[in-house]
Write a protein that holds these residues in place. Structure first.
Motif, PDB file in Angstrom:
ATOM      1  N   ALA A 143      -0.978  -0.764 -22.365  1.00 43.89           N
ATOM      2  CA  ALA A 143      -0.151   0.437 -22.334  1.00 43.89           C
ATOM      3  C   ALA A 143      -0.980   1.586 -21.773  1.00 43.89           C
ATOM      4  N   VAL A 144      -0.411   2.341 -20.857  1.00 47.14           N
ATOM      5  CA  VAL A 144      -1.069   3.519 -20.290  1.00 47.14           C
ATOM      6  C   VAL A 144      -0.060   4.668 -20.271  1.00 47.14           C
ATOM      7  N   ARG A 145      -0.585   5.866 -20.228  1.00 56.80           N
ATOM      8  CA  ARG A 145       0.270   7.045 -20.151  1.00 56.80           C
ATOM      9  C   ARG A 145       0.228   7.554 -18.710  1.00 56.80           C
ATOM     10  N   LEU A 146       1.412   7.698 -18.136  1.00 53.51           N
ATOM     11  CA  LEU A 146       1.526   8.126 -16.741  1.00 53.51           C
ATOM     12  C   LEU A 146       2.568   9.228 -16.675  1.00 53.51           C
ATOM     13  N   LYS A 147       2.126  10.435 -16.391  1.00 49.64           N
ATOM     14  CA  LYS A 147       3.015  11.606 -16.334  1.00 49.64           C
ATOM     15  C   LYS A 147       3.849  11.735 -17.617  1.00 49.64           C
ATOM     16  N   ASP A 148       3.168  11.717 -18.741  1.00 52.08           N
ATOM     17  CA  ASP A 148       3.782  11.841 -20.062  1.00 52.08           C
ATOM     18  C   ASP A 148       4.778  10.737 -20.398  1.00 52.08           C
ATOM     19  N   GLN A 149       4.670   9.607 -19.732  1.00 53.97           N
ATOM     20  CA  GLN A 149       5.505   8.438 -20.023  1.00 53.97           C
ATOM     21  C   GLN A 149       4.599   7.273 -20.379  1.00 53.97           C
ATOM     22  N   LYS A 150       4.985   6.479 -21.373  1.00 55.02           N
ATOM     23  CA  LYS A 150       4.255   5.257 -21.670  1.00 55.02           C
ATOM     24  C   LYS A 150       4.765   4.158 -20.741  1.00 55.02           C
ATOM     25  N   VAL A 151       3.850   3.536 -20.029  1.00 58.88           N
ATOM     26  CA  VAL A 151       4.183   2.427 -19.136  1.00 58.88           C
ATOM     27  C   VAL A 151       3.172   1.311 -19.366  1.00 58.88           C
ATOM     28  N   ILE A 152       3.445   0.151 -18.811  1.00 61.10           N
ATOM     29  CA  ILE A 152       2.540  -0.979 -18.920  1.00 61.10           C
ATOM     30  C   ILE A 152       1.748  -1.101 -17.620  1.00 61.10           C
ATOM     31  N   GLY A 153       0.441  -1.145 -17.737  1.00 62.69           N
ATOM     32  CA  GLY A 153      -0.436  -1.384 -16.596  1.00 62.69           C
ATOM     33  C   GLY A 153      -0.916  -2.827 -16.620  1.00 62.69           C
ATOM     34  N   PHE A 154      -1.188  -3.392 -15.460  1.00 63.71           N
ATOM     35  CA  PHE A 154      -1.625  -4.786 -15.395  1.00 63.71           C
ATOM     36  C   PHE A 154      -2.304  -5.066 -14.060  1.00 63.71           C
ATOM     37  N   ASP A 155      -3.024  -6.163 -14.013  1.00 66.03           N
ATOM     38  CA  ASP A 155      -3.624  -6.660 -12.776  1.00 66.03           C
ATOM     39  C   ASP A 155      -2.814  -7.861 -12.317  1.00 66.03           C
ATOM     40  N   ILE A 156      -2.540  -7.930 -11.033  1.00 69.35           N
ATOM     41  CA  ILE A 156      -1.820  -9.064 -10.455  1.00 69.35           C
ATOM     42  C   ILE A 156      -2.745  -9.755  -9.473  1.00 69.35           C
ATOM     43  N   ASN A 157      -2.887 -11.049  -9.602  1.00 69.38           N
ATOM     44  CA  ASN A 157      -3.580 -11.855  -8.599  1.00 69.38           C
ATOM     45  C   ASN A 157      -2.507 -12.508  -7.745  1.00 69.38           C
ATOM     46  N   PHE A 158      -2.591 -12.290  -6.440  1.00 66.41           N
ATOM     47  CA  PHE A 158      -1.590 -12.860  -5.553  1.00 66.41           C
ATOM     48  C   PHE A 158      -2.233 -13.329  -4.257  1.00 66.41           C
ATOM     49  N   ARG A 159      -1.468 -14.148  -3.541  1.00 65.26           N
ATOM     50  CA  ARG A 159      -1.908 -14.676  -2.256  1.00 65.26           C
ATOM     51  C   ARG A 159      -0.815 -14.335  -1.245  1.00 65.26           C
ATOM     52  N   SER A 160      -1.229 -13.981  -0.027  1.00 68.72           N
ATOM     53  CA  SER A 160      -0.266 -13.606   1.011  1.00 68.72           C
ATOM     54  C   SER A 160      -0.702 -14.177   2.355  1.00 68.72           C
ATOM     55  N   ASN A 161       0.233 -14.275   3.275  1.00 68.87           N
ATOM     56  CA  ASN A 161      -0.083 -14.781   4.607  1.00 68.87           C
ATOM     57  C   ASN A 161      -0.437 -13.664   5.593  1.00 68.87           C
ATOM     58  N   VAL A 162      -0.614 -12.445   5.105  1.00 66.97           N
ATOM     59  CA  VAL A 162      -1.045 -11.330   5.959  1.00 66.97           C
ATOM     60  C   VAL A 162      -2.366 -10.782   5.440  1.00 66.97           C
ATOM     61  N   PHE A 163      -3.164 -10.246   6.345  1.00 74.64           N
ATOM     62  CA  PHE A 163      -4.442  -9.656   5.959  1.00 74.64           C
ATOM     63  C   PHE A 163      -4.204  -8.251   5.424  1.00 74.64           C
TER      64      PHE A 163
END
Length: 88
Positions: free
Chosen positions: A36-56
């Motif tokens: 949970a993080v606070r962003l502009k006085d709003q509670k939101v969920i922060g996370f890390d995403i590991n992804f793979r893509s076909n573009v650099f």
């Protein structure tokens, strides 16, 4: 979530006048470190995403809604090379 990430990549490409000539492919591999993080006085969920893509995508570009606040920064995760063992 995958569609949102694709849209952010396409928006980034448009912003730097980069025409992606092939269909954008993207696979989310994992979602980690949710908190949970606070962003502009709003509670939101922060996370890390590991992804793979076909573009650099260059290291340290920002994707998403809150890049000006330090969120959405991309970093490449080096892929470990396969090693082989055997007797000859």
């Amino acid at each position: 979530m995958q569609d949102i990430l694709k849209a952010n990549i396409l928006y980034f490409a448009k912003g730097i006048d980069w025409e992606i000539s092939k269909p954008l492919e993207l696979d989310i591999l994992s979602i980690e470190h949710t908190k949970a993080v606070r962003l502009k006085d709003q509670k939101v969920i922060g996370f890390d995403i590991n992804f793979r893509s076909n573009v650099f995508l260059p290291n340290y570009i920002g994707l998403g809604k809150s890049v000006s606040l330090g969120y959405g920064v991309l970093r490449e995760i080096p892929v470990k090379k396969k090693t082989f063992e055997g007797s000859f």
